[in-house]
Design a protein around this motif. Structure first.
Motif, PDB file in Angstrom:
ATOM      1  N   ALA A  43       0.842  -1.209   0.000  1.00 19.65           N
ATOM      2  CA  ALA A  43       0.000   0.000   0.000  1.00 19.65           C
ATOM      3  C   ALA A  43       0.872   1.252   0.000  1.00 19.65           C
ATOM      4  CB  ALA A  43      -0.932  -0.012   1.207  1.00 19.65           C
ATOM      5  N   TYR A  46       2.062   1.867  -3.421  1.00 18.95           N
ATOM      6  CA  TYR A  46       1.032   2.487  -4.256  1.00 18.95           C
ATOM      7  C   TYR A  46       1.012   3.998  -4.042  1.00 18.95           C
ATOM      8  CZ  TYR A  46      -0.975  -2.096  -5.223  1.00 18.95           C
ATOM      9  OH  TYR A  46      -1.176  -3.380  -5.624  1.00 18.95           O
ATOM     10  N   ALA A  55      -4.192   2.542  -2.893  1.00 14.82           N
ATOM     11  CA  ALA A  55      -3.574   2.335  -1.591  1.00 14.82           C
ATOM     12  C   ALA A  55      -4.643   2.161  -0.520  1.00 14.82           C
ATOM     13  CB  ALA A  55      -2.671   3.525  -1.253  1.00 14.82           C
ATOM     14  N   GLN A  58      -6.307  -1.159  -1.016  1.00 12.11           N
ATOM     15  CA  GLN A  58      -5.420  -2.231  -0.562  1.00 12.11           C
ATOM     16  C   GLN A  58      -5.527  -2.405   0.956  1.00 12.11           C
ATOM     17  OE1 GLN A  58      -2.993  -4.040  -2.265  1.00 12.11           O
ATOM     18  NE2 GLN A  58      -1.696  -4.738  -0.599  1.00 12.11           N
TER      19      GLN A  58
END
Lengths: 164, 103
Positions: A43, A46, A55, A58
């Motif tokens: 994350a 991201y 993110a 996630q």
């Protein structure tokens, strides 16, 4: 080395170390907790890639939902330490060899380059994804909701105890 | 200065192969599912990295990553339900010792 690259190296090494722990530790609960760290590191990557919506998704889907699901399955199967059995199958060397060969193949492709890098500034990811999901990808989006519904109903049916 | 695309590709390659090793070598069925999740995360990382560096004006890769996440959620639910069903029948989930169809 810039701050961006330093952040990448810290997050990337955290992801790789926790992923290695997931596949090597004997205690399955410790593996699941390492998996949380690995998902959180992805994350963070991201965020570095300016994909803020992904993110957050996630964190919600992987860190929140899937890890809880895995921990519940561990509790329900009481396979916490694996007893006296080894954690790896007898053919783990073949698995290691296969993964190594595949890694060499992937690295060969990844480093061959040059990739057609586009240096334009990226769009606002949340707005763009939202527009794409209701315009161009509306049919796959609706189909995915049906897939999720069918999978969850099927999971309940499979996991249900028929004797009751 | 930005992080180059190839760093993300190398990281995702390592993550994917760690997942492959976990799937091929763990005895516990839940640990095998964890290896599959690691592989899906590596694929998502690749998709997002390509969306950022190669097509930053359409972000198709991020939409694909969302679909991969949806399928991963469905896969985890069905896979863990199968593990529970197997556990109820044979009282363990060590994949080397599950050979009900073989005998």
């Amino acid at each position: 080395m810039s701050m961006h690259q330093l952040a990448f190296l810290i997050l990337g090494s955290a992801v790789l170390v926790s992923a290695l722990l997931v596949v090597t530790v004997r205690n399955i609960v410790h593996a699941a907790l390492s998996l949380v760290l690995c998902f959180a590191g992805v994350a963070g990557l991201y965020v570095l890639l300016q994909a803020e919506f992904l993110a957050v998704a996630q964190v919600l889907v992987y860190v929140g939902a899937i890890t809880v699901l895995i921990l519940f399955a561990v509790m329900l199967t009481r396979e916490i330490t694996g007893g006296q059995l080894p954690a790896l199958t007898s053919q783990w060397k073949w698995g290691l060899a296969g993964a190594w060969v595949f890694l060499m193949l992937l690295l060969h492709v990844a480093l061959r380059g040059p990739w057609m890098v586009n240096t334009q500034p990226p769009l606002d990811s949340t707005v763009t994804i939202g527009m794409a999901l209701v315009q161009r990808y509306v049919l796959p989006f609706e189909l995915a909701s049906v897939v999720l519904l069918v999978a969850l109903v099927g999971a309940v049916l499979v996991a249900k105890d028929e004797r009751r | 200065m930005e992080t180059p695309l190839s760093w993300y590709l190398v990281l995702a390659a390592f993550l994917f192969c760690i997942g492959v090793y976990g799937v091929l070598s763990r005895r516990n069925a839940i640990a095998i599912l964890m290896g599959i999740e690691l592989m899906m995360n590596a694929v998502n990382l690749n998709l997002v990295a390509f969306a950022r560096f190669v097509t930053p004006t359409v972000l198709t890769g991020q939409v694909f990553a969302i679909f991969v996440m949806m399928i991963a959620a469905a896969e985890a639910a069905v896979g863990l339900a199968l593990v529970l069903a197997i556990y109820r029948n044979v009282r363990h989930i060590q994949v080397e010792d599950i050979h009900l169809l073989k005998s």
